[in-house]
Design a protein around this motif. Structure first.
Motif, PDB file in Angstrom:
ATOM      1  N   ILE A  90      -6.900  -3.116  -2.901  1.00  0.00           N
ATOM      2  CA  ILE A  90      -7.405  -4.665  -2.928  1.00  0.00           C
ATOM      3  C   ILE A  90      -8.484  -4.337  -2.950  1.00  0.00           C
ATOM      4  O   ILE A  90      -8.873  -5.618  -2.698  1.00  0.00           O
ATOM      5  CB  ILE A  90      -5.957  -5.306  -1.901  1.00  0.00           C
ATOM      6  N   GLY A  91      -9.473  -4.007  -2.100  1.00  0.00           N
ATOM      7  CA  GLY A  91     -10.296  -3.281  -2.061  1.00  0.00           C
ATOM      8  C   GLY A  91     -11.265  -2.674  -0.704  1.00  0.00           C
ATOM      9  O   GLY A  91     -10.176  -1.617  -0.189  1.00  0.00           O
ATOM     10  N   ILE A  92     -12.324  -2.603  -0.815  1.00  0.00           N
ATOM     11  CA  ILE A  92     -12.671  -1.139  -0.060  1.00  0.00           C
ATOM     12  C   ILE A  92     -13.929  -2.011   0.947  1.00  0.00           C
ATOM     13  O   ILE A  92     -14.916  -2.487   0.909  1.00  0.00           O
ATOM     14  CB  ILE A  92     -14.000  -0.323  -0.876  1.00  0.00           C
ATOM     15  N   SER A  93     -13.492  -2.117   2.044  1.00  0.00           N
ATOM     16  CA  SER A  93     -14.138  -2.886   2.898  1.00  0.00           C
ATOM     17  C   SER A  93     -14.980  -2.292   3.652  1.00  0.00           C
ATOM     18  O   SER A  93     -15.029  -1.177   4.274  1.00  0.00           O
ATOM     19  CB  SER A  93     -12.783  -3.471   4.295  1.00  0.00           C
ATOM     20  N   THR A  94     -16.194  -3.068   3.527  1.00  0.00           N
ATOM     21  CA  THR A  94     -16.948  -2.825   4.500  1.00  0.00           C
ATOM     22  C   THR A  94     -17.654  -3.459   5.838  1.00  0.00           C
ATOM     23  O   THR A  94     -18.805  -2.576   6.534  1.00  0.00           O
ATOM     24  CB  THR A  94     -18.958  -2.787   3.449  1.00  0.00           C
ATOM     25  N   GLN A  95     -16.597  -4.342   6.603  1.00  0.00           N
ATOM     26  CA  GLN A  95     -17.347  -4.269   7.338  1.00  0.00           C
ATOM     27  C   GLN A  95     -16.532  -3.682   8.658  1.00  0.00           C
ATOM     28  O   GLN A  95     -15.707  -2.530   8.635  1.00  0.00           O
ATOM     29  CB  GLN A  95     -16.491  -5.970   7.782  1.00  0.00           C
ATOM     30  N   LYS A  96     -16.159  -4.058   9.929  1.00  0.00           N
ATOM     31  CA  LYS A  96     -15.483  -3.309  11.322  1.00  0.00           C
ATOM     32  C   LYS A  96     -14.709  -4.077  11.785  1.00  0.00           C
ATOM     33  O   LYS A  96     -14.019  -3.036  12.315  1.00  0.00           O
ATOM     34  CB  LYS A  96     -17.182  -3.078  11.911  1.00  0.00           C
ATOM     35  N   LEU A  97     -14.391  -5.107  11.754  1.00  0.00           N
ATOM     36  CA  LEU A  97     -13.613  -6.071  12.142  1.00  0.00           C
ATOM     37  C   LEU A  97     -12.314  -5.905  10.874  1.00  0.00           C
ATOM     38  O   LEU A  97     -12.059  -6.572  10.337  1.00  0.00           O
ATOM     39  CB  LEU A  97     -13.636  -7.471  12.322  1.00  0.00           C
ATOM     40  N   GLY A  98     -11.223  -4.807  11.449  1.00  0.00           N
ATOM     41  CA  GLY A  98     -10.351  -5.331  10.515  1.00  0.00           C
ATOM     42  C   GLY A  98     -10.209  -3.785  10.114  1.00  0.00           C
ATOM     43  O   GLY A  98     -10.621  -2.422  10.548  1.00  0.00           O
ATOM     44  N   PRO A  99      -9.555  -4.129   8.458  1.00  0.00           N
ATOM     45  CA  PRO A  99      -9.822  -2.787   8.260  1.00  0.00           C
ATOM     46  C   PRO A  99     -10.557  -2.074   7.545  1.00  0.00           C
ATOM     47  O   PRO A  99     -11.624  -3.335   7.851  1.00  0.00           O
ATOM     48  CB  PRO A  99      -8.313  -3.282   6.705  1.00  0.00           C
ATOM     49  N   ARG A 100     -11.166  -0.700   7.363  1.00  0.00           N
ATOM     50  CA  ARG A 100     -12.100  -0.620   7.082  1.00  0.00           C
ATOM     51  C   ARG A 100     -12.128   0.309   5.989  1.00  0.00           C
ATOM     52  O   ARG A 100     -11.309   1.315   6.484  1.00  0.00           O
ATOM     53  CB  ARG A 100     -13.431   0.563   7.799  1.00  0.00           C
ATOM     54  N   GLY A 101     -12.638   0.332   4.574  1.00  0.00           N
ATOM     55  CA  GLY A 101     -12.546   1.602   3.710  1.00  0.00           C
ATOM     56  C   GLY A 101     -11.324   0.930   2.809  1.00  0.00           C
ATOM     57  O   GLY A 101     -11.421  -0.029   2.420  1.00  0.00           O
ATOM     58  N   PRO A 102     -11.323   2.137   1.895  1.00  0.00           N
ATOM     59  CA  PRO A 102     -10.344   1.127   0.933  1.00  0.00           C
ATOM     60  C   PRO A 102      -8.913   0.798   1.419  1.00  0.00           C
ATOM     61  O   PRO A 102      -8.046   1.728   2.587  1.00  0.00           O
ATOM     62  CB  PRO A 102      -9.189   2.585  -0.080  1.00  0.00           C
ATOM     63  N   MET A 103      -8.509  -0.640   1.048  1.00  0.00           N
ATOM     64  CA  MET A 103      -7.238  -1.629   1.546  1.00  0.00           C
ATOM     65  C   MET A 103      -5.846  -1.328   0.726  1.00  0.00           C
ATOM     66  O   MET A 103      -6.315  -1.774   0.016  1.00  0.00           O
ATOM     67  CB  MET A 103      -8.113  -2.743   2.112  1.00  0.00           C
ATOM     68  N   ALA A 104      -4.917  -0.830   2.082  1.00  0.00           N
ATOM     69  CA  ALA A 104      -3.592  -0.427   0.937  1.00  0.00           C
ATOM     70  C   ALA A 104      -2.930  -1.263   1.466  1.00  0.00           C
ATOM     71  O   ALA A 104      -3.764  -2.779   1.930  1.00  0.00           O
ATOM     72  CB  ALA A 104      -4.180   0.492   0.487  1.00  0.00           C
ATOM     73  N   LEU A 105      -1.176  -0.529   1.368  1.00  0.00           N
ATOM     74  CA  LEU A 105      -0.446  -1.517   1.689  1.00  0.00           C
ATOM     75  C   LEU A 105      -0.605  -1.654   3.421  1.00  0.00           C
ATOM     76  O   LEU A 105      -0.607  -2.553   4.035  1.00  0.00           O
ATOM     77  CB  LEU A 105       0.827  -0.944   1.463  1.00  0.00           C
ATOM     78  N   GLU A 106      -0.565  -0.792   4.155  1.00  0.00           N
ATOM     79  CA  GLU A 106      -0.689  -0.765   5.807  1.00  0.00           C
ATOM     80  C   GLU A 106      -2.165  -2.543   5.960  1.00  0.00           C
ATOM     81  O   GLU A 106      -1.481  -2.861   7.028  1.00  0.00           O
ATOM     82  CB  GLU A 106      -1.335   0.238   6.521  1.00  0.00           C
ATOM     83  N   GLU A 107      -2.972  -2.275   5.313  1.00  0.00           N
ATOM     84  CA  GLU A 107      -3.995  -3.340   5.599  1.00  0.00           C
ATOM     85  C   GLU A 107      -4.610  -4.541   5.350  1.00  0.00           C
ATOM     86  O   GLU A 107      -5.085  -5.362   5.669  1.00  0.00           O
ATOM     87  CB  GLU A 107      -5.467  -2.623   5.340  1.00  0.00           C
ATOM     88  N   ILE A 108      -3.108  -4.863   4.328  1.00  0.00           N
ATOM     89  CA  ILE A 108      -3.106  -6.149   4.004  1.00  0.00           C
ATOM     90  C   ILE A 108      -1.242  -6.711   4.863  1.00  0.00           C
ATOM     91  O   ILE A 108      -0.781  -7.554   4.228  1.00  0.00           O
ATOM     92  CB  ILE A 108      -2.847  -6.494   2.479  1.00  0.00           C
ATOM     93  N   THR A 109      -1.178  -6.296   6.221  1.00  0.00           N
ATOM     94  CA  THR A 109      -0.362  -6.159   7.152  1.00  0.00           C
ATOM     95  C   THR A 109      -0.778  -7.197   8.236  1.00  0.00           C
ATOM     96  O   THR A 109      -1.591  -6.918   8.438  1.00  0.00           O
ATOM     97  CB  THR A 109       1.454  -5.560   6.774  1.00  0.00           C
ATOM     98  N   THR A 110       0.110  -7.446   9.341  1.00  0.00           N
ATOM     99  CA  THR A 110      -0.256  -8.226  10.502  1.00  0.00           C
ATOM    100  C   THR A 110       1.079  -7.312  10.969  1.00  0.00           C
ATOM    101  O   THR A 110       1.768  -7.044  10.512  1.00  0.00           O
ATOM    102  CB  THR A 110      -0.569  -9.438  10.352  1.00  0.00           C
TER     103      THR A 110
END
Length: 413
Positions: free
Chosen positions: A380-400
């Motif tokens: 869904i994107g590649i996160s460049t921040q450190k709080l929360g997901p970092r790097g390629p974001m997929a299924l696990e990164e868009i769940t809470t």
């Protein structure tokens, strides 16, 4: 808020996704993959309208363009997402307190994910597949450059959803206007998470404007350091792949850092770039090493470094040590992807330990920074921040997650 009714419908529809089984989600994703291939001419015709409004010489033309082979790849990625285990319902922590209360932390969807992106029609299908698989509804805000393509793609998704008895409101495409972006960023209570995917100007605007939670993605100023112990043939292949595979994507190489002791190898390192007419902006030492041996050579300025070119352009910086290379990356990198080419493991480990980026490579091109390449199905994107997901974001990164607590009438003193 003119789009409030749209946001309300999507929010309501997001609740219905909890009633859909993972098998039903997979069936829908596979049906959409079939529909992409069965309706490829519809999609390509719409994409042709978008392409007609952009100069072919524009480096973003390649990012905008859909082809039969690219549609086949998009459909394959969607099927791969369908094959992945569900990210929902995972118990990530479990304990029983001294008072007998049983605590369980379980993964759940965010609810509604807003996605803002530019001339990238493939993102429409990628975002839908990941959001739908993870139980999230999505609000899409594409750019004007890809509006015909995006609308045709969402129409096809809606057709499949209707065939499966699922509300089409789980996917909404907003108008391709600046005003729609602003409304999404202020849709408090309706959009649970917003993800911008694009250049630095878009990322900055979203960060400065949003009242809903945001995860920053996309902007990538990418460096590769050719160390004094780097293998030349490996370096030639890596530099060429990182720079020319697709210049308009965020993992493309922007600056080659070369150790001073290897300047004699610089013409060889850059030889394959000639085939793609890559313009090189070289510092004084690199310029002298390439002068007369590389045809598309210009002197670097201060602006040449720290620039995400998204074009057939590349800067070269000469350094005398690993520390100098690291300092250059610290000053000019964006925290996306960085690489080192060296046969010295100690140097490589020091590089990887020091560099502050989502993805740090040793003897491999940054072109691998991609959710599908990482085995995530899509991204869904590649996160460049450190709080929360970092790097390629997929299924696990868009769940809470949420806590489930069970008791037997305990009360707190």
């Amino acid at each position: 808020m003119k789009l409030k009714e749209t946001f309300e419908r999507v929010k309501r529809a997001s609740k219905s996704l909890a009633l859909i089984s993972d098998q039903q989600r997979n069936d829908v994703l596979n049906a959409v993959a079939d529909a992409i291939l069965n309706n490829r001419q519809r999609i390509l015709a719409a994409n042709a309208k978008d392409l007609a409004q952009m100069e072919r010489s524009n480096p973003l033309y390649d990012r905008l363009q859909l082809t039969e082979s690219r549609l086949e790849g998009i459909a394959a990625d969607m099927r791969n997402v369908a094959k992945l285990p569900t990210p929902l319902g995972h118990v990530t922590k479990q304990k029983t307190l001294a008072n007998g209360l049983r605590l369980c932390r379980v993964s759940v969807p965010f609810g509604v994910i807003g996605m803002i992106y530019e001339a990238r029609p493939n993102v429409t299908f990628d975002v839908f597949s990941l959001c739908f698989k993870s139980g999230n509804a999505c609000v899409l805000k594409g750019g004007r450059d890809a509006d015909y393509s995006n609308r045709e793609e969402v129409a096809i998704i809606h057709e499949v959803l209707s065939q499966h008895g699922i509300s089409t409101d789980v996917v909404a495409l907003l108008p391709a206007t600046h005003e729609a972006t602003g409304e999404m960023l202020n849709a408090v209570g309706y959009v649970d998470l917003c993800i911008p995917r694009g250049g630095r100007r878009l990322i900055d605007f979203v960060r400065d404007t949003a009242r809903v939670p945001v995860i920053e993605t996309g902007a990538g100023v990418v460096n590769t350091y050719f160390d004094e112990f780097g293998d030349l043939q490996m370096g030639i292949a890596i530099v060429n792949n990182a720079k020319t595979r697709r210049v308009s994507v965020c993992n493309a190489l922007d600056c080659l850092i070369v150790h001073r002791s290897r300047l004699a190898d610089l013409p060889a390192l850059c030889e394959k770039l000639v085939d793609k007419n890559v313009i090189i902006y070289a510092d004084n030492e690199a310029f002298d090493a390439l002068s007369g041996q590389y045809p598309y050579l210009e002197r670097a300025t201060d602006e040449s470094f720290g620039t995400e070119f998204m074009d057939y352009k590349m800067a070269i910086k000469t350094v005398g040590s690993l520390d100098e290379a690291l300092a250059h990356i610290d000053q000019n990198g964006s925290g996306h992807s960085e690489a080192i080419i060296t046969q010295d493991e100690q140097v490589a480990r020091q590089f990887q330990a020091h560099v502050d980026a989502a993805c740090v490579y040793w003897n491999a091109p940054t072109s691998f920074t991609d959710g599908a390449q990482f085995g995530l199905g899509a991204e869904i994107g590649i996160s460049t921040q450190k709080l929360g997901p970092r790097g390629p974001m997929a299924l696990e990164e868009i769940t809470t997650y949420k806590w489930l607590i069970e008791g037997e009438g305990q009360t707190r003193s």
